[in-house]
Design a protein around this motif. Sequence first.
Motif, PDB file in Angstrom:
ATOM      1  N   ARG A  89      -2.555   2.240  10.314  1.00 50.60           N
ATOM      2  CA  ARG A  89      -2.758   1.126  11.249  1.00 50.60           C
ATOM      3  C   ARG A  89      -3.799   0.138  10.727  1.00 50.60           C
ATOM      4  O   ARG A  89      -3.656  -1.083  10.899  1.00 50.60           O
ATOM      5  CB  ARG A  89      -3.188   1.678  12.606  1.00 50.60           C
ATOM      6  CG  ARG A  89      -2.049   2.352  13.367  1.00 50.60           C
ATOM      7  CD  ARG A  89      -2.530   3.012  14.635  1.00 50.60           C
ATOM      8  NE  ARG A  89      -1.410   3.563  15.400  1.00 50.60           N
ATOM      9  CZ  ARG A  89      -1.536   4.382  16.431  1.00 50.60           C
ATOM     10  NH1 ARG A  89      -2.758   4.776  16.819  1.00 50.60           N
ATOM     11  NH2 ARG A  89      -0.479   4.822  17.078  1.00 50.60           N
ATOM     12  N   LYS A  90      -4.825   0.657  10.068  1.00 55.82           N
ATOM     13  CA  LYS A  90      -5.844  -0.215   9.503  1.00 55.82           C
ATOM     14  C   LYS A  90      -5.255  -1.090   8.400  1.00 55.82           C
ATOM     15  O   LYS A  90      -5.537  -2.295   8.323  1.00 55.82           O
ATOM     16  CB  LYS A  90      -6.991   0.638   8.952  1.00 55.82           C
ATOM     17  CG  LYS A  90      -8.111  -0.173   8.303  1.00 55.82           C
ATOM     18  CD  LYS A  90      -9.178   0.746   7.716  1.00 55.82           C
ATOM     19  CE  LYS A  90     -10.249  -0.053   6.984  1.00 55.82           C
ATOM     20  NZ  LYS A  90     -11.260   0.834   6.355  1.00 55.82           N
ATOM     21  N   GLU A  91      -4.424  -0.482   7.538  1.00 53.09           N
ATOM     22  CA  GLU A  91      -3.790  -1.247   6.457  1.00 53.09           C
ATOM     23  C   GLU A  91      -2.847  -2.312   7.025  1.00 53.09           C
ATOM     24  O   GLU A  91      -2.819  -3.449   6.557  1.00 53.09           O
ATOM     25  CB  GLU A  91      -3.012  -0.298   5.534  1.00 53.09           C
ATOM     26  CG  GLU A  91      -3.884   0.628   4.713  1.00 53.09           C
ATOM     27  CD  GLU A  91      -4.615  -0.086   3.600  1.00 53.09           C
ATOM     28  OE1 GLU A  91      -4.146  -1.154   3.161  1.00 53.09           O
ATOM     29  OE2 GLU A  91      -5.670   0.405   3.172  1.00 53.09           O
ATOM     30  N   GLN A  92      -2.068  -1.930   8.033  1.00 48.85           N
ATOM     31  CA  GLN A  92      -1.125  -2.880   8.623  1.00 48.85           C
ATOM     32  C   GLN A  92      -1.852  -4.014   9.337  1.00 48.85           C
ATOM     33  O   GLN A  92      -1.401  -5.156   9.306  1.00 48.85           O
ATOM     34  CB  GLN A  92      -0.187  -2.144   9.588  1.00 48.85           C
ATOM     35  CG  GLN A  92       0.788  -1.215   8.879  1.00 48.85           C
ATOM     36  CD  GLN A  92       1.580  -0.351   9.832  1.00 48.85           C
ATOM     37  OE1 GLN A  92       1.122  -0.045  10.937  1.00 48.85           O
ATOM     38  NE2 GLN A  92       2.768   0.068   9.434  1.00 48.85           N
ATOM     39  N   ALA A  93      -2.982  -3.691   9.976  1.00 47.11           N
ATOM     40  CA  ALA A  93      -3.767  -4.733  10.636  1.00 47.11           C
ATOM     41  C   ALA A  93      -4.299  -5.744   9.626  1.00 47.11           C
ATOM     42  O   ALA A  93      -4.524  -6.916   9.961  1.00 47.11           O
ATOM     43  CB  ALA A  93      -4.929  -4.105  11.406  1.00 47.11           C
ATOM     44  N   GLY A  94      -4.476  -5.305   8.386  1.00 48.39           N
ATOM     45  CA  GLY A  94      -4.934  -6.195   7.324  1.00 48.39           C
ATOM     46  C   GLY A  94      -3.817  -6.956   6.649  1.00 48.39           C
ATOM     47  O   GLY A  94      -4.038  -7.615   5.628  1.00 48.39           O
TER      48      GLY A  94
ATOM     49  N   THR B 158       0.848  -1.193   0.000  1.00 51.08           N
ATOM     50  CA  THR B 158       0.000   0.000   0.000  1.00 51.08           C
ATOM     51  C   THR B 158       0.878   1.236   0.000  1.00 51.08           C
ATOM     52  O   THR B 158       1.795   1.353   0.807  1.00 51.08           O
ATOM     53  CB  THR B 158      -0.921   0.040   1.235  1.00 51.08           C
ATOM     54  OG1 THR B 158      -1.725  -1.142   1.261  1.00 51.08           O
ATOM     55  CG2 THR B 158      -1.821   1.260   1.190  1.00 51.08           C
TER      56      THR B 158
ATOM     57  N   ALA C 267      -4.532   6.539  11.558  1.00 51.30           N
ATOM     58  CA  ALA C 267      -5.546   5.487  11.638  1.00 51.30           C
ATOM     59  C   ALA C 267      -5.576   4.646  10.366  1.00 51.30           C
ATOM     60  O   ALA C 267      -5.735   3.420  10.424  1.00 51.30           O
ATOM     61  CB  ALA C 267      -6.913   6.116  11.893  1.00 51.30           C
ATOM     62  N   LEU C 268      -5.413   5.301   9.205  1.00 53.75           N
ATOM     63  CA  LEU C 268      -5.424   4.573   7.931  1.00 53.75           C
ATOM     64  C   LEU C 268      -4.249   3.611   7.845  1.00 53.75           C
ATOM     65  O   LEU C 268      -4.399   2.461   7.410  1.00 53.75           O
ATOM     66  CB  LEU C 268      -5.388   5.568   6.766  1.00 53.75           C
ATOM     67  CG  LEU C 268      -5.320   4.950   5.364  1.00 53.75           C
ATOM     68  CD1 LEU C 268      -6.531   4.076   5.090  1.00 53.75           C
ATOM     69  CD2 LEU C 268      -5.197   6.040   4.299  1.00 53.75           C
TER      70      LEU C 268
ATOM     71  N   GLN D 254       4.925   5.366  11.989  1.00 53.40           N
ATOM     72  CA  GLN D 254       4.094   4.165  11.984  1.00 53.40           C
ATOM     73  C   GLN D 254       4.251   3.369  10.694  1.00 53.40           C
ATOM     74  O   GLN D 254       4.181   2.137  10.707  1.00 53.40           O
ATOM     75  CB  GLN D 254       2.622   4.556  12.158  1.00 53.40           C
ATOM     76  CG  GLN D 254       1.649   3.390  12.174  1.00 53.40           C
ATOM     77  CD  GLN D 254       1.782   2.528  13.414  1.00 53.40           C
ATOM     78  OE1 GLN D 254       2.041   3.031  14.497  1.00 53.40           O
ATOM     79  NE2 GLN D 254       1.634   1.226  13.258  1.00 53.40           N
TER      80      GLN D 254
ATOM     81  N   ASP E 112      -6.205  10.972  11.086  1.00 53.45           N
ATOM     82  CA  ASP E 112      -6.790  10.140  10.027  1.00 53.45           C
ATOM     83  C   ASP E 112      -5.701   9.352   9.297  1.00 53.45           C
ATOM     84  O   ASP E 112      -5.886   8.173   8.970  1.00 53.45           O
ATOM     85  CB  ASP E 112      -7.547  11.012   9.023  1.00 53.45           C
ATOM     86  CG  ASP E 112      -8.784  11.656   9.637  1.00 53.45           C
ATOM     87  OD1 ASP E 112      -9.315  11.091  10.609  1.00 53.45           O
ATOM     88  OD2 ASP E 112      -9.189  12.735   9.153  1.00 53.45           O
TER      89      ASP E 112
END
Length: 715
Positions: A537-542, A329, A534-535, A561, A531
Amino acid sequence: MSTITRSLEHSSKGARTPGGAFTWTQIWAALPGAIRKLDPRQEWHNPVMFLVWTGAVLTTCLAVAEPLAGAVAADATAVPPGFVWAIAVWLWLTVLFANLAESVAEGRGKAQADSLRRTRTSTVAHRIVRYDAATDPAAADTPWQDVASADLRLNDVVVVSAGELIPGDGDIVCGIASVDESAITGESAPVVRESGGDRSAVTGGTRVLSDRIVMRVTSQPGETFVDRMIALVEGAQRQRTPNEIALSILLAALSIVFLVVVLTVNPIASYAADPVNIAVLVALLVCLIPTTIGALLSAIGIAGMDRLVQRNVLAMSGRAVEAAGDVTTLLLDKTGTITYGNRRATAFVPLGGVQPDELVRAAALSSLADPTPEGTSIVELAKVEGVDAGTSSQGDIVPFTAETRMSGLDLIDGTQIRKGAGSAVTAWLEQEGVRVPSSTVSELAEHTEHISRTGGTPLVVAARKADGDARVLGVIHLKDVVKEGLKENFAELRSMGIRTVMITGDNPLTAAAIAEEAGVDDFLAEATPQDKLALIRKEQAGGNMVAMTGDGTNDAPALAQADVGVAMNSGTSAAKEAGNMVDLDSDPTKLIDIVRIGKQLLITRGALTTFSIANDVAKYFAIIPAMFMGAFPGLAVLNVMGLHSPASAVLSAIIFNAIIIVLLIPLALRGVRYRAMNASRILSRNLLIYGVGGIAAPFAGIWLIDLVVRLIPGF
């Protein structure tokens, strides 16, 4: 071209060496370092080459003891005179060539570091004794003392005037200046640095060309940006990456397996016929273990960082380069990355009943004194439309203010021209006592909404004549122009399995239009620092690896991050500290090149690993039949190369094993050419080229070397 890149031009009698080639001058310069690396305290860090080093020591001892004992072993198979010495010499050369590959790669970094050291000079700094930003922010009346730049400490405040060198890294706390950063970036064009923004950071060793600034030192002596650059390009702080460590463990495991296999050969041979000479067993072991990739592994990693440095990007660690190769990403800021960052006039849209030339002329007149890129582009577009508005001396300038949201020109004949936001212009007309017809308001709203929906910015133009006649003339379409070629680049990234996300503070309507034009996969509009974080972290969590660029203090959390955080050199110290890469050219689009280089590093490592293991398979079928066909005549059918004798087969294989390392150094330094394709196609291509090539090369190489070795008496 950067200073650190220019240093390469002088590394070989003034001629720059291509990215992957190396000259005899470079080899000669790297030879002392390669010899020093023969120290076992350095060799043991590479398990594969340490095993070769141990074999070289053992065969050397056997060669020395051979004349004293009369034979290597009383019951050992006879070998030609000088055979053990030949094996020992070529084993030492194998270790030396492996060290040479690493030393050549490190030598490039040292040449760049020497060039950087020459940029460091001791300068005089005007250190303010007691700085009070509240009473005297510009330090106009504050006394200072002259000290050496080496004596500056963290948080010291200094004054730098035009013509003076900036004594250390810092942030501008007051003032604006044009700065020559060619000593660091190599770019001759000066850049503007100012306080209070994302372009407030200055680097020690650069020169102020105009004005006067007050800066606060942000680094201790020896820890400046240039010092860190020197340490990085020298490789002194380079740590092995997780993938590199994992590959080293795999190679060590393979080496242990082959060691066990070789140790079982002698008992089997002793039972069936005669014991095998110890030197032959050592040679067999060295030929079977993956020495090729073991020798080039470190050079591949160093060369990956070097390729980034040649593009004016500093990777704070090899891990960052490797992570770039795994990025899935890519977060890109809109302004300055996807678009040019300055809105440009692209069209004039007259309202019904207004002649196009009348609108164009009024827009140009109102922009003559507008120094912004938008104003300049309006005048330039008017000239393209065939209207030359002349000069601003035709009237009084009305500057833009945040309160009025308009600018314009009051002509000598009493005509007033205004351009600005639609609501501001209509409010001005109403204030002047002019009632705007509802049909005009409706048509104006239709045009402005259409322009906004397509990602543009509408500027409304109106004129009021001296006789009181006033009307809205039309709309100027301003557009933040998307950079050429980006759509193709993003399509290429998509074929590499990388998802692109545009981040912007624009409203969703504008963001959607620009995202569609640029060809990105997704966008985040009205983005705040929270924002962005948060984006990521969301990508990394996926399960995604994320890369992003940034230059401001508000980007620091997201840069820290992200798996690959590329900070702009023009940005704040906080951003540069948070990122794991720094782009000296401050070109955010370079993130695409960084991803390519990271993928090239991983592909190069995979390709050479494939080649090395395929080599081992081929050498196995070359040596084993030749070694045992005397005791087992049936194995002669496997001697497809027709090698002359067991001694010539073993020696030829050892010679090939050493020479192939030298031949592959250019490939390790240059890297395997990367093509945008999916992982399965890349794997198939590597297996075809480097797998089949790795099997074919030893057969051809060992056979040619055997033709020469068999001419030696006794072999």
